[in-house]
Write an enzyme that holds these catalytic residues in place. Structure first.
Site, PDB file in Angstrom:
ATOM      1  N   PHE B 244      45.789  44.852  45.463  1.00 13.73           N
ATOM      2  CA  PHE B 244      46.355  43.473  45.352  1.00 13.73           C
ATOM      3  C   PHE B 244      45.514  42.602  44.234  1.00 13.73           C
ATOM      4  CE2 PHE B 244      48.654  44.383  49.446  1.00 13.73           C
ATOM      5  CZ  PHE B 244      49.703  45.224  48.625  1.00 13.73           C
ATOM      6  N   ASN B 634      56.944  58.994  36.913  1.00  9.90           N
ATOM      7  CA  ASN B 634      56.919  59.727  38.635  1.00  9.90           C
ATOM      8  C   ASN B 634      58.406  58.227  39.283  1.00  9.90           C
ATOM      9  OD1 ASN B 634      57.548  59.894  41.221  1.00  9.90           O
ATOM     10  ND2 ASN B 634      56.189  61.095  40.983  1.00  9.90           N
ATOM     11  N   GLN B 641      56.549  51.925  44.400  1.00 10.53           N
ATOM     12  CA  GLN B 641      55.552  50.658  43.652  1.00 10.53           C
ATOM     13  C   GLN B 641      55.993  49.291  43.535  1.00 10.53           C
ATOM     14  OE1 GLN B 641      53.248  51.355  40.501  1.00 10.53           O
ATOM     15  NE2 GLN B 641      52.659  49.232  40.049  1.00 10.53           N
ATOM     16  N   LYS B 704      54.830  51.362  29.660  1.00  8.27           N
ATOM     17  CA  LYS B 704      54.618  49.522  29.339  1.00  8.27           C
ATOM     18  C   LYS B 704      53.786  49.392  30.572  1.00  8.27           C
ATOM     19  CE  LYS B 704      58.914  47.766  27.188  1.00  8.27           C
ATOM     20  NZ  LYS B 704      60.070  46.681  26.757  1.00  8.27           N
ATOM     21  N   GLY B 705      53.576  49.138  32.136  1.00  7.73           N
ATOM     22  CA  GLY B 705      53.217  49.288  32.874  1.00  7.73           C
ATOM     23  C   GLY B 705      54.718  48.232  34.274  1.00  7.73           C
ATOM     24  N   GLU B 708      52.854  44.016  38.366  1.00  5.92           N
ATOM     25  CA  GLU B 708      53.198  43.160  37.667  1.00  5.92           C
ATOM     26  C   GLU B 708      54.707  42.437  37.745  1.00  5.92           C
ATOM     27  OE1 GLU B 708      49.970  41.717  38.326  1.00  5.92           O
ATOM     28  OE2 GLU B 708      49.429  43.718  37.546  1.00  5.92           O
TER      29      GLU B 708
END
Lengths: 325, 743
Positions: B244, B634, B641, B704-705, B708
């Site tokens: 983290f 995936n 996540q 994009k991710g 967070e």
């Protein structure tokens, strides 16, 4: 960790002899090993009592008898325990985590040490760990500390949920030591801190807990244990309450109330119980009675919320018990 | 692409290793002749060491060395600041002087034959201090807020002060407004795996097996500490058991392990205890924020003021973008932000999942909810009325923007229309029920990254980059990118990571691993195919010999003529037992793209809470997250996540806080029984939904991710639901029983 020796004993006599030579009893080890790793506890020898025949759970005449080596999980799951004393099962299930409950013994649970953070830090002042060194909690972080039974020397709460339930149920404890066997109410096991917080209990040197005897009364089936905390599991009580009600013809004939998280030992609430007798089991009457719980309560800088939370917790526990009458 | 493994929910390729114990973590790399090190920490808040009584301890059984500033070699500590290190200030230099800067600062290390011996000796070491009273809290009356040096310029990435329009004037001139202070606790990352380093020297070369999200920076930092070339340092970390952000920087214990190994001339293993993980491995800083928002009666925003104050240490300025989202998320002509630091006598904070963003967005999204209540307007409708057409902080178009779609999709699925907007109106027996919503946004960054690809004659493919996998599934997702790009089964791909001698990768944090390393893997695979084509046309023995490369193309893992004539050869046939093909490439985002678009991911969170108002207990009943994050490599891993983000958000909202004793800065709840994180019983069924989103601007893979984004917005959704259940605004995190009594 300090170097230490371990003696495995096969009989109570051998155990008591070993402990008489300075050994500390160890069963599940869930508290003691932790504290030894931190060197808060520094025994030079341990007496492993796990081989002793003290794992019984049975109904005897008018008492439920629970051996000192029975594990929390097996007591909580025991059908007779659940039938005659659901309060005990519930208090056990609200304690610790499943892994700890599988390991921890009933005797060890009752003898567990306080959770005050300063007690567990060797570099902090703590009269309990190091007599005369002072108390870091009273002027420090004390949101989890007691509001009843505190002294200038110590305000740590007793952490056992089981002890709260047993105190409510007038349980007794059978112990054996070099001078023989004796039996006494569990409430008398625990000392108030006063000016000697390092003296936590009334066991004599080398005394071994054999079992716990809980009187069986029909109305104990109403027993409930309510543990209030921010996390749903694996957190010590901010405030907890054990409540048992005997209601006949719509009137409370007997009540047992004890609380955790608020006292320096498991805290029986006789004034609350007395105020319930002869009353109808209504929320309003529960609230009126529960208000007696905070008589003599003293808050530190961080635990004032417990004075508000304590009567609310008792009221709710009584409501829960009332639903089972 | 319909049959491509890209976008498929394949299981983790490293799953069997992890569940069977075959995955080796830093602590498990035992070395022959290894000794054990245990750190001794300062027990005062600030001051200096007067004396250390080491003689008796040195004589204790098994003790090989007691190292402190009294006898430690002077270390080089060359200037070095990685992207994850604070740019202003100087890192803690261990055992180089007698000064104590914070409670728990390492003051000595014991090296012994066994861990027990080292622990016992560490407890026995006596130090005398000259102690002073530290300042540990940002709201201490003595606290002096400062403008962090890096934030002084108006165009700084994180600006101390920034304004468009006249926010204060507009705020004063508007009738409907909220103005609130939000107080948020310090948090510690508290991953399952503790920090651990095994260090071994051979001459002037150092190898460490060390828990790290950024092996390249760890190499650079160790090289700087010891004044040796980076090539002399090898950092190995194939698996990370959660981090983290706490393993982005190279904290003092890593250098201590290497120093201890050098002093004793043997490999040394050092692991931090749980208690030590609250001392000097970073934390999310404690913050106070003011959010002030005004709107017309029609719900059009007229002013937003967002002021944040955060703790840092005395020796480094840790900054994070708390107010950045406030500048662009909603359309508003008058916006003013302010960011200040308060240096305290504590250790330096660091990045913790969604650093800055989830702090700032809590205040903004709670503030917007308060404004919606003041306007008697649905909070989703309020956001709809303030949807911007461009990024108003810089005038750029959005590469894609899905906030409203996330909100509307989520509202439909959650049944938001069934919500009675009146607080306290929904009940279930003793429980008061509340529904809350909040938005989330996070930048879609891409950092330059390298990857290597080796095509082997037997058909296997080896891919590598010096990245990390702290849990999101890097091993699996990178294999999927490689398999999809090359058109080969994913079982043929072996992706390796976690060694500092691998191709350069950025830090494994900040939600950019998939975009950065993933696109590097893609580029490297394409380059490997190009190299194979070149070899084929140049090789006299190849059936493609003499052709020009432009008449050939790769399709489904085979090379053949574009016009369809003649045979197609796969990797095995093409390489025919010859040499492997090795390539290494870089991928990065062009400056042009970076400057042209405003690139962000978006999400919306809906939650139902139950509050026992008598007892102050809050329990989460259900939660839904809807995410616009471009392409999902995936969905199974992405969902994991996102669920992790929700669990972290529940912790942030209701439990997590590091409590310091103000007298000496000591963390008093440095223990997993006392630093509360959610347990299974606190976590209900969590639902996730990914929008089908195509964003061609962000990067070739359209990533994009998510790491967070998926925690930002969770805490405010919960806080808003608690308000809806009770009518009480708790403007403090975590929201605890204590705060809600009397609600």
């Amino acid at each position: 960790m300090m170097p230490f020796t371990v003696a495995q004993v096969a009989s109570e006599r051998e155990a008591i002899t070993s402990a008489g030579g300075g050994g500390r009893y160890i069963a599940g080890g869930t508290t003691l090993i932790d504290l030894m790793r931190e060197e808060v506890e520094r025994p030079s020898s341990l007496v492993d009592i796990n081989r002793l025949s003290l794992r019984h759970i049975r109904l005897e005449r008018n008492a439920l008898v629970i051996g000192a080596l029975a594990r929390m999980a097996e007591v909580a799951a025991h059908p007779e325990v659940r039938r005659v004393h659901p309060l005990i099962a519930e208090a056990l299930e609200e304690g610790a985590s499943p892994q700890l409950r599988n390991m921890a013994s009933i005797g060890g649970n009752l003898m567990q040490r306080v959770r005050c953070p300063y007690f567990r830090m060797l570099d902090a002042a703590c009269n309990k760990r190091s007599p005369g060194s002072g108390c870091a909690a009273i002027e420090g972080v004390n949101g989890g500390h007691a509001i009843l039974g505190t002294s200038e020397s110590c305000a740590a709460t007793h952490p056992s949920d089981l002890a709260v339930a047993l105190v409510a149920l007038d349980a007794t404890m059978r112990v054996r030591g070099p001078q023989g066997e004796r039996r006494f109410p569990i409430i008398d096991l625990y000392r108030l801190p006063e000016d000697k917080p390092h003296l936590e209990h009334t066991l004599r040197p080398a005394e071994l807990i054999l079992d716990v005897h809980v009187p069986v009364q029909p109305f104990a089936v109403s027993g409930r244990y309510l543990k209030v905390r921010d996390r749903s599991s694996y957190e010590f009580a901010l405030v907890s309450a054990a409540a048992v009600l005997d209601v006949r013809n719509g009137v409370v004939r007997a009540a047992r109330v004890a609380c955790g998280g608020v006292g320096t030992r498991p805290w029986r609430m006789p004034a609350v119980e007395a105020a319930l007798i002869g009353q109808r089991p209504t929320r309003a009457n529960f609230e009126t009675a529960a208000a007696h719980a905070t008589q003599g309560a003293r808050a530190l800088s961080g635990n004032g919320y417990k004075i508000a939370l304590l009567p609310r917790t008792i009221t709710r526990a009584l409501e829960m018990a009332g639903e089972k009458v | 692409m319909s049959t491509s493994v890209f976008g498929q929910s394949i299981p983790r390729v490293d799953g069997p290793l992890k569940v069977s114990g075959g995955a080796r973590y830093a602590f498990e790399f035992n070395q022959s002749g290894q000794l054990y090190a245990v750190i001794v920490n300062a027990t005062i808040g600030i001051g200096r060491i007067v004396s250390i009584e080491a003689t008796g301890v040195e004589q204790m059984p098994g003790v090989r060395a007691v190292i402190s500033h009294l006898n430690a070699p002077k270390l080089t500590y060359s200037p070095h600041k990685g992207v994850i290190d604070p740019a202003v200030g100087e890192r803690l230099r261990v055992f180089q002087d007698e000064q104590i800067r914070f409670f728990g600062q390492p003051v000595a290390v014991i090296v012994a034959d066994t861990l027990d011996q080292a622990e016992h000796a560490a407890t026995a070491l006596r130090l005398r201090y000259d102690a002073q009273a530290p300042l540990t809290e940002i709201d201490d009356p003595r606290a002096q807020p400062i403008v962090a040096q890096q934030t002084a310029a108006a165009n700084a990435r994180v600006a101390a002060d920034r304004e468009r329009g006249s926010a204060d004037q507009a705020f004063a001139d508007t009738d409907v407004k909220v103005d609130a202070i939000f107080r948020m606790a310090r948090e510690n990352h508290s991953p399952m795996e503790p920090h651990a380093t095994v260090a071994s020297w051979e001459g002037d070369s150092l190898t460490v097996w060390s828990k790290s999200q950024y092996v390249l920076n760890e190499r650079a930092e160790l090289a700087a500490i010891f004044g040796i070339p980076p090539e002399n340092v090898l950092v190995i970390c194939p698996f990370v058991g959660g981090a983290f952000g706490t393993s982005l920087r190279t904290w003092s214990h890593v250098g201590i392990a290497a120093l201890a190994a050098r002093v004793v001339g043997r490999p040394v293993k050092l692991a931090l205890t749980r208690k030590q993980m609250f001392l000097d491995t970073g934390h999310r800083p404690r913050t106070d924020q003011r959010i002030a928002i005004a709107a017309t009666n029609q719900g059009k925003l007229t002013a937003i003021i967002h002021e944040a104050t955060a703790e840092t240490s005395r020796y480094e300025e840790f900054i994070e973008g708390i107010t950045n989202q406030t500048e662009f998320l909603y359309s508003c002509p008058n916006v003013r932000t302010r960011y200040r630091l308060v240096p305290t006598d504590t250790s330096t904070p660091t990045y913790m999942r969604a650093p800055g963003e989830c702090t700032g967005m809590h205040a903004l999204e709670c503030g917007l909810d308060e404004l919606a209540a003041a306007l008697d307007l649905d909070p989703i409708e309020l956001r709809r009325r303030n949807e911007p057409t461009v990024d108003e902080s810089n005038g750029r178009p959005f590469s894609s923007r899905s906030l409203l779609q996330c909100l509307e999709t989520g509202a439909e699925r959650f049944g938001w229309s069934q919500r009675n907007p009146r607080p306290g109106s929904m009940r279930d027996g003793r429980w008061q029920i509340g529904w809350g919503v909040a938005g989330s946004t996070r930048g879609a960054p891409q950092a330059p990254a390298d990857a290597s690809v080796r095509l082997l004659p037997d058909g296997r493919v080896e891919v590598a980059s010096a990245t990390s996998d702290m849990g999101p599934g890097t091993y699996t997702s990178m294999a999927q990118v490689a398999a999809a790009t090359l058109g080969v089964p994913v079982e043929r791909i072996k992706f390796e990571l976690g060694r500092s001698d691998m191709p350069t990768a950025p830090s494994h944090g900040g939600s950019w691993t998939m975009a950065s390393v993933g696109n590097a893997v893609r580029s490297a695979c394409l380059a490997a195919q190009d190299a194979a084509v070149r070899r084929a046309v140049e090789d006299p023995a190849s059936i493609f010999h003499g052709l020009t490369a432009d008449v050939l193309h790769w399709k489904d893992g085979t090379l053949g003529r574009k016009n369809g004539e003649g045979p197609r050869l796969d990797q095995v046939a093409l390489l025919r037992g010859g040499m492997p093909i090795d390539v290494r490439t870089t991928a990065s985002r062009s400056t042009d793209i970076a400057n042209r678009y405003s690139m962000y991911g978006y999400a919306a969170f809906f939650t139902e809470v139950a509050v026992d108002a008598d007892l102050g207990i809050v329990r989460i009943r259900r939660m839904l997250g809807v995410y616009g994050i471009g392409k999902v490599v995936n969905p199974r891993l992405a969902r994991s996540q996102c669920i992790g983000g929700m669990v972290g958000g529940i912790g942030m909202a209701l439990m997590e806080r590091t409590v310091l004793d103000q007298r000496d800065g000591r963390p008093v709840n440095a223990h997993m029984a006392d630093y509360l994180v959610p347990v299974n019983l606190d976590v209900p069924t969590l639902e996730t939904q990914f929008l089908d989103e195509q964003d061609d601007a962000v990067n070739p893979l359209g990533i994009k991710g998510i790491g967070e984004l998926c925690i930002i917005g969770v805490a405010p959704a919960i806080a808003n639901a608690v308000y809806h259940a009770t009518g009480k605004r708790v403007r403090e995190l975590p929201i605890r029983i204590e705060n809600l009594l009397g609600a």
